[in-house]
Motif scaffolding. Sequence first.
Motif, short mmCIF file in Angstrom:
data_model
loop_
_atom_site.label_atom_id
_atom_site.label_comp_id
_atom_site.label_asym_id
_atom_site.label_seq_id
_atom_site.Cartn_x
_atom_site.Cartn_y
_atom_site.Cartn_z
N CYS A 145 19.19 -50.17 38.66
CA CYS A 145 19.59 -51.33 37.85
C CYS A 145 21.08 -51.35 37.55
N GLY A 146 21.88 -51.01 38.52
CA GLY A 146 23.33 -51.17 38.41
C GLY A 146 24.00 -50.35 37.33
N GLY A 147 23.50 -49.17 37.04
CA GLY A 147 24.13 -48.31 36.06
C GLY A 147 23.55 -48.43 34.66
N CYS A 148 22.51 -49.21 34.50
CA CYS A 148 21.87 -49.41 33.19
C CYS A 148 21.20 -48.12 32.73
N ASN A 149 21.42 -47.78 31.47
CA ASN A 149 20.82 -46.59 30.87
C ASN A 149 19.79 -46.98 29.82
N LEU A 150 18.65 -46.30 29.85
CA LEU A 150 17.59 -46.54 28.87
C LEU A 150 17.80 -45.75 27.58
N ASN A 151 18.57 -44.67 27.66
CA ASN A 151 18.58 -43.69 26.57
C ASN A 151 19.91 -43.58 25.82
N ARG A 152 20.60 -44.67 25.68
CA ARG A 152 21.81 -44.65 24.86
C ARG A 152 21.46 -45.01 23.42
N ASP A 153 21.96 -44.20 22.50
CA ASP A 153 21.73 -44.43 21.08
C ASP A 153 22.73 -45.48 20.61
N ILE A 154 22.33 -46.73 20.67
CA ILE A 154 23.24 -47.84 20.38
C ILE A 154 23.76 -47.76 18.94
N ARG A 155 22.87 -47.58 18.00
CA ARG A 155 23.30 -47.49 16.59
C ARG A 155 24.31 -46.36 16.41
N GLN A 169 16.04 -53.05 14.27
CA GLN A 169 15.65 -52.31 15.47
C GLN A 169 14.15 -52.51 15.65
N TYR A 170 13.76 -52.89 16.87
CA TYR A 170 12.37 -53.25 17.13
C TYR A 170 12.12 -53.27 18.63
N TYR A 171 10.85 -53.39 19.00
CA TYR A 171 10.48 -53.49 20.40
C TYR A 171 10.33 -54.97 20.78
N MET A 172 10.93 -55.33 21.88
CA MET A 172 10.78 -56.67 22.43
C MET A 172 9.33 -56.82 22.92
N GLN A 173 8.71 -57.90 22.56
CA GLN A 173 7.33 -58.13 22.95
C GLN A 173 7.21 -58.39 24.45
N GLY A 174 6.12 -57.90 25.02
CA GLY A 174 5.82 -58.20 26.42
C GLY A 174 6.49 -57.30 27.43
N ALA A 175 7.22 -56.30 26.97
CA ALA A 175 7.90 -55.38 27.90
C ALA A 175 7.44 -53.96 27.60
N PRO A 176 7.51 -53.07 28.59
CA PRO A 176 7.13 -51.68 28.32
C PRO A 176 8.08 -51.05 27.30
N LYS A 177 7.52 -50.26 26.40
CA LYS A 177 8.31 -49.69 25.30
C LYS A 177 9.55 -48.94 25.77
N PHE A 178 9.46 -48.23 26.88
CA PHE A 178 10.60 -47.44 27.34
C PHE A 178 11.82 -48.30 27.65
N ALA A 179 11.60 -49.59 27.92
CA ALA A 179 12.72 -50.48 28.27
C ALA A 179 12.95 -51.56 27.23
N ALA A 180 12.22 -51.52 26.13
CA ALA A 180 12.20 -52.68 25.23
C ALA A 180 12.68 -52.41 23.81
#
Length: 158
Positions: A108-118, A133-144
């Motif tokens: 995914c072009g360098g996209c990281n799942l595990n950056r602590d944004i806060r 901070q919350y999970y986007m509905q309809g997407a797998p938790k690891f990416a949402a």
Amino acid sequence: PAAVERLVAVDPSVQSAKLAKKRIAQAPFPVEYVPLAGEEISAPDHSFDCVVSTFTLCTIPDAGRALQQMLRVLKPNGRLFLVEHGLSTDPKVQRWQNRLNSFQNSMCGGCNLNRDIRGLVEHAGFEFEQLDQYYMQGAPKFAAFLTRGIAHSASSPG
């Protein structure tokens, strides 16, 4: 909003600019596209009222440096508005994010799942005045896992 006088879009992706061309032409204010990386914002100190970051801190190679640039270009009472996906607060989800990150990064072009944004935002010198901070509905938790907020310089009054 009607108060917007101009917009400066900083993005190293020429493809993004092509995709946005029609919307830029329809904007009711001038839009300047600057093809630079977020770590290299070529603007004077304290020159912007606000900075908006949407789904970019996952991909910018040096997100901390980009946030420092955002802080530098903001006026003393300026605001950072952001919505980003990143590291969950749930250790079980974090384990999956860490396991899948290299695959995500290469596919995914360098996209990281595990950056602590806060943590990145606060470490760069910002203080949140609003944070969700919350999970986007309809997407797998690891990416949402989303971080949405408004922040200002920790050294300026909120």
